[in-house]
Design a protein around this motif. Structure first.
Motif, PDB file in Angstrom:
ATOM      1  N   LEU A 113       0.739  -1.204  -0.042  1.00 38.08           N
ATOM      2  CA  LEU A 113      -0.117  -0.034   0.037  1.00 38.08           C
ATOM      3  C   LEU A 113       0.912   1.282  -0.093  1.00 38.08           C
ATOM      4  O   LEU A 113       1.667   1.449   0.734  1.00 38.08           O
ATOM      5  CB  LEU A 113      -0.800   0.053   1.148  1.00 38.08           C
ATOM      6  N   ALA A 114       0.518   2.290  -0.773  1.00 40.68           N
ATOM      7  CA  ALA A 114       1.239   3.613  -0.749  1.00 40.68           C
ATOM      8  C   ALA A 114       0.102   4.680  -0.989  1.00 40.68           C
ATOM      9  O   ALA A 114       0.031   5.469  -1.731  1.00 40.68           O
ATOM     10  CB  ALA A 114       2.073   3.649  -1.756  1.00 40.68           C
ATOM     11  N   ASP A 115      -0.920   4.584   0.119  1.00 41.42           N
ATOM     12  CA  ASP A 115      -2.209   5.494  -0.140  1.00 41.42           C
ATOM     13  C   ASP A 115      -2.206   6.613   0.781  1.00 41.42           C
ATOM     14  O   ASP A 115      -3.204   7.265   0.814  1.00 41.42           O
ATOM     15  CB  ASP A 115      -3.378   4.780   0.138  1.00 41.42           C
ATOM     16  N   TYR A 116      -1.182   6.874   1.442  1.00 43.04           N
ATOM     17  CA  TYR A 116      -1.093   8.178   2.432  1.00 43.04           C
ATOM     18  C   TYR A 116       0.534   8.464   2.636  1.00 43.04           C
ATOM     19  O   TYR A 116       1.158   7.768   2.778  1.00 43.04           O
ATOM     20  CB  TYR A 116      -1.807   7.794   3.624  1.00 43.04           C
ATOM     21  N   THR A 117       0.594   9.706   2.721  1.00 42.00           N
ATOM     22  CA  THR A 117       1.762  10.386   2.994  1.00 42.00           C
ATOM     23  C   THR A 117       1.450  11.591   4.123  1.00 42.00           C
ATOM     24  O   THR A 117       0.505  12.584   3.584  1.00 42.00           O
ATOM     25  CB  THR A 117       2.425  10.839   1.818  1.00 42.00           C
ATOM     26  N   PHE A 118       2.011  11.767   5.137  1.00 38.81           N
ATOM     27  CA  PHE A 118       1.894  12.961   5.853  1.00 38.81           C
ATOM     28  C   PHE A 118       2.990  14.267   5.545  1.00 38.81           C
ATOM     29  O   PHE A 118       3.957  13.679   5.837  1.00 38.81           O
ATOM     30  CB  PHE A 118       2.148  12.668   7.503  1.00 38.81           C
ATOM     31  N   LEU A 119       2.458  15.048   5.299  1.00 41.47           N
ATOM     32  CA  LEU A 119       3.240  16.205   5.055  1.00 41.47           C
ATOM     33  C   LEU A 119       3.006  17.571   5.998  1.00 41.47           C
ATOM     34  O   LEU A 119       1.990  17.661   6.495  1.00 41.47           O
ATOM     35  CB  LEU A 119       2.875  16.987   3.717  1.00 41.47           C
ATOM     36  N   PRO A 120       3.943  17.959   6.337  1.00 38.52           N
ATOM     37  CA  PRO A 120       4.051  19.110   7.577  1.00 38.52           C
ATOM     38  C   PRO A 120       3.570  20.492   6.827  1.00 38.52           C
ATOM     39  O   PRO A 120       4.118  21.379   6.546  1.00 38.52           O
ATOM     40  CB  PRO A 120       5.378  19.298   8.088  1.00 38.52           C
ATOM     41  N   ILE A 121       2.286  20.435   6.500  1.00 38.01           N
ATOM     42  CA  ILE A 121       1.662  21.732   5.890  1.00 38.01           C
ATOM     43  C   ILE A 121       0.869  22.514   6.914  1.00 38.01           C
ATOM     44  O   ILE A 121      -0.032  22.000   7.542  1.00 38.01           O
ATOM     45  CB  ILE A 121       0.674  21.155   4.707  1.00 38.01           C
ATOM     46  N   VAL A 122       1.123  23.805   6.918  1.00 38.62           N
ATOM     47  CA  VAL A 122       0.267  24.697   7.744  1.00 38.62           C
ATOM     48  C   VAL A 122       0.057  25.949   6.856  1.00 38.62           C
ATOM     49  O   VAL A 122       0.352  26.161   5.750  1.00 38.62           O
ATOM     50  CB  VAL A 122       1.153  25.262   8.890  1.00 38.62           C
ATOM     51  N   LYS A 123      -0.876  26.645   7.581  1.00 39.44           N
ATOM     52  CA  LYS A 123      -1.590  27.767   6.912  1.00 39.44           C
ATOM     53  C   LYS A 123      -0.971  29.049   7.003  1.00 39.44           C
ATOM     54  O   LYS A 123      -0.763  29.401   8.644  1.00 39.44           O
ATOM     55  CB  LYS A 123      -2.978  28.017   7.225  1.00 39.44           C
ATOM     56  N   ASP A 124      -0.544  29.940   6.069  1.00 44.16           N
ATOM     57  CA  ASP A 124       0.202  30.965   6.444  1.00 44.16           C
ATOM     58  C   ASP A 124      -0.696  32.159   7.135  1.00 44.16           C
ATOM     59  O   ASP A 124      -1.727  32.331   6.686  1.00 44.16           O
ATOM     60  CB  ASP A 124       1.168  31.636   5.514  1.00 44.16           C
ATOM     61  N   LYS A 125      -0.377  32.838   8.386  1.00 42.54           N
ATOM     62  CA  LYS A 125      -1.383  33.695   8.883  1.00 42.54           C
ATOM     63  C   LYS A 125      -1.480  35.021   7.971  1.00 42.54           C
ATOM     64  O   LYS A 125      -2.584  35.609   8.106  1.00 42.54           O
ATOM     65  CB  LYS A 125      -0.753  34.031  10.230  1.00 42.54           C
ATOM     66  N   GLU A 126      -0.472  35.336   7.460  1.00 42.84           N
ATOM     67  CA  GLU A 126      -0.275  36.754   6.698  1.00 42.84           C
ATOM     68  C   GLU A 126      -0.834  36.335   5.177  1.00 42.84           C
ATOM     69  O   GLU A 126      -1.960  37.195   5.002  1.00 42.84           O
ATOM     70  CB  GLU A 126       1.296  37.085   6.186  1.00 42.84           C
ATOM     71  N   THR A 127      -0.521  35.556   4.516  1.00 42.38           N
ATOM     72  CA  THR A 127      -1.239  35.235   3.308  1.00 42.38           C
ATOM     73  C   THR A 127      -2.427  34.380   3.070  1.00 42.38           C
ATOM     74  O   THR A 127      -3.149  34.326   2.298  1.00 42.38           O
ATOM     75  CB  THR A 127      -0.205  34.827   2.174  1.00 42.38           C
ATOM     76  N   GLY A 128      -2.378  33.432   4.063  1.00 41.35           N
ATOM     77  CA  GLY A 128      -3.646  32.627   4.215  1.00 41.35           C
ATOM     78  C   GLY A 128      -3.485  31.357   3.186  1.00 41.35           C
ATOM     79  O   GLY A 128      -4.326  30.623   3.196  1.00 41.35           O
ATOM     80  N   GLU A 129      -2.230  31.247   2.622  1.00 37.78           N
ATOM     81  CA  GLU A 129      -2.004  30.073   1.759  1.00 37.78           C
ATOM     82  C   GLU A 129      -1.217  29.160   2.608  1.00 37.78           C
ATOM     83  O   GLU A 129      -0.605  29.328   3.800  1.00 37.78           O
ATOM     84  CB  GLU A 129      -1.027  30.559   0.609  1.00 37.78           C
ATOM     85  N   ALA A 130      -1.229  27.881   2.120  1.00 33.36           N
ATOM     86  CA  ALA A 130      -0.605  26.600   2.804  1.00 33.36           C
ATOM     87  C   ALA A 130       0.817  26.483   2.484  1.00 33.36           C
ATOM     88  O   ALA A 130       1.092  26.856   1.340  1.00 33.36           O
ATOM     89  CB  ALA A 130      -1.415  25.293   2.157  1.00 33.36           C
ATOM     90  N   ARG A 131       1.511  26.294   3.297  1.00 36.08           N
ATOM     91  CA  ARG A 131       2.943  26.287   3.074  1.00 36.08           C
ATOM     92  C   ARG A 131       3.646  25.122   3.805  1.00 36.08           C
ATOM     93  O   ARG A 131       3.085  24.591   4.707  1.00 36.08           O
ATOM     94  CB  ARG A 131       3.731  27.653   3.495  1.00 36.08           C
TER      95      ARG A 131
END
Length: 483
Positions: A113-131
């Motif tokens: 199985l290779a159906d999931y991967t955890f990435l450290p993605i957070v939402k930027d407070k200034e731009t509101g975009e995910a980084r």
């Protein structure tokens, strides 16, 4: 097809290669090798130092689950085929160039199985975009001291361990047609296997089986069970309707392999209740016979210290206890029956720490008198679901009688052994013509001899007991309630 020109190069056919079915579209070979750990890691896998070949699509991210590939035996040739077509003359047949790069014996296949991967993605407070916040969560190197002085970190919770199983399970669980879906209790997929025996639960209302399964007779013929062996077991059940397995082996003289195929045709087995683990003859109902109290189950369990531990074998070694028994010294003096003896006699110790017996197997006079004095119930009375035909607390009294019998047996055994040791020392001293020197270790002064003749007080279960010329180790026998 006859005009097709094919060139074959077999110069490297003896070269051994390993095939990797890479799970992806390869556009850059260097990046592909990096996802598999580099040339060094791949070489270790091919040489057998590492068993599985792992692929990480993001090798710099610790939160990416790896995809593992296993080696499978696959013999074949690795070919490189080139096709050349003429642009000036499209009608001209193409030319094929086939080069054998080598042969292969194993192929690494990625079928997990290779159906999931955890990435450290957070939402930027200034731009509101995910980084990606990987650099903020993981130190850059071992000397990154600024990492420990950071006060504000992104609130990210990632698993510290991935799933241990990465293979696909195709098990189809059986659906019970009687299940209406309202219960959350999961049942077993199949019944336990008891060598073809019919195991039933004790009940006060349900009927007990009257006849065996017809398929049992066919099974006995396959296992070469003779009519004489079958008649021996039937005769035992005609005399006594309930037996233990050890009792049947002892009285019949048959082997365990033969007996386990005969008992299903003669008796059924109780899984619980007053006659638990007892083979009961087909057609016999112990709930209607007051004499069946003699055949009820008595569970004897002992806890003791070194006094009995050197004599009574460990119950966990019952399978290999026959060989241990032969290596014991002074077997005739040990008050323990043989490993196959099914009865507990007065003046003897149990053959193991845990022992399942019938009450009639307790050949102790006090126990037999108590069984005989139980008053006969009135007409129409039924037995109890837990105690059978015996009154409440009967097993506690029997257990106390047995424990007292064990104490007396231990006293007599150590007393006799002390007498034998003293007699052997006297014989050795008389046979020696030379008087031992007072400075030697063999010399014993009179004070020490008088000290050996003094009485020794013992504490057995908290009671002070005085034994003459006896040195006995501390022993305790507990009831079942203390276990």
């Amino acid at each position: 097809m006859s005009d097709t020109h094919v060139e074959m190069d077999t110069k490297y056919v003896s070269k051994e290669l390993a095939v990797v079915e890479y799970p992806g579209n390869v556009q850059n070979v260097d990046k592909m090798l990096k996802t598999m750990g580099g040339i060094t890691t791949i070489s270790q896998v091919f040489s057998g130092e590492i068993k599985r070949l792992e692929v990480r699509y993001k090798p710099d991210n610790e939160f990416c689950k790896s995809l593992a590939g296993d080696a499978q035996a696959n013999f074949g040739l690795v070919l490189k085929i080139k096709i050349r077509r003429s642009k000036r003359n499209p009608d001209e047949p193409p030319k094929y160039s086939v080069q054998v790069l080598g042969h292969t014996k194993k192929t690494y296949v990625f079928d997990s199985l290779a159906d999931y991967t955890f990435l450290p993605i957070v939402k930027d407070k200034e731009t509101g975009e995910a980084r990606c916040a990987h650099q903020e969560l993981v130190p850059k190197n071992v000397v990154d001291i600024d990492y420990f002085s950071r006060e504000s970190l992104p609130p990210l919770c990632v698993p510290f361990q991935f799933a241990r199983s990465d293979n696909i399970h195709t098990n189809l669980h059986r659906i019970d047609p009687k299940d209406d879906g309202t219960s959350d209790i999961l049942g077993v997929l199949q019944k336990p296997y008891y060598d073809g025996r019919e195991v039933i639960a004790f009940s006060l209302t349900e009927p007990f089986p009257m006849h065996p399964d017809p398929a049992v007779a066919k099974r006995m013929k396959v296992k070469y069970v003779s009519d004489e062996q079958l008649q021996i077991v039937k005769k035992l059940f005609d005399e006594i309707p309930c037996w233990t397995r050890v009792g049947l082996l002892y009285e019949s003289g048959l082997s365990h392999d033969k007996l386990k195929h005969i008992t299903p045709s003669v008796a059924y087995l109780f899984s619980n209740g007053p006659w638990r683990t007892m083979y009961t003859r087909y057609g016999y109902d112990p709930r209607k016979d007051f004499n069946s109290r003699y055949y009820q189950t008595f569970d004897l369990r002992l806890r003791y210290r070194t006094g009995m531990a050197e004599l009574v074998p460990n119950a966990q070694k019952c399978g290999a206890r026959g060989k241990d028994w032969e290596r014991r010294p002074n077997e005739s003096d040990i008050p323990v029956p043989g490993p196959d003896y099914p009865y507990l006699e007065e003046g003897k110790l149990p053959r193991s720490r845990q022992w399942i017996l019938r009450y009639c197997d307790l050949r102790i006079n006090k126990v037999k008198e108590m069984l005989d004095k139980i008053p006969t119930p009135l007409a129409g009375a039924t037995c109890n679901e837990k105690t059978g035909w015996l009154p409440p607390g009967f097993d506690v009294q029997v257990r106390q009688i047995i424990n007292n019998s064990f104490k007396e047996t231990m006293r007599e055994y150590y007393k006799n052994r002390k007498v034998q040791e003293n007699s052997m020392e006297d014989d050795e001293y008389i046979s020696d013509d030379i008087e031992p020197d007072k400075d030697s270790d063999e010399y014993d002064d009179d004070d020490g001899a008088e000290e050996d003749q003094e009485d020794i007080e013992l504490d057995l279960d908290g009671d002070a007991v005085e034994v003459n010329s006896l040195k006995m180790e501390h022993m305790q026998v507990y009831d079942e309630e203390d276990l």
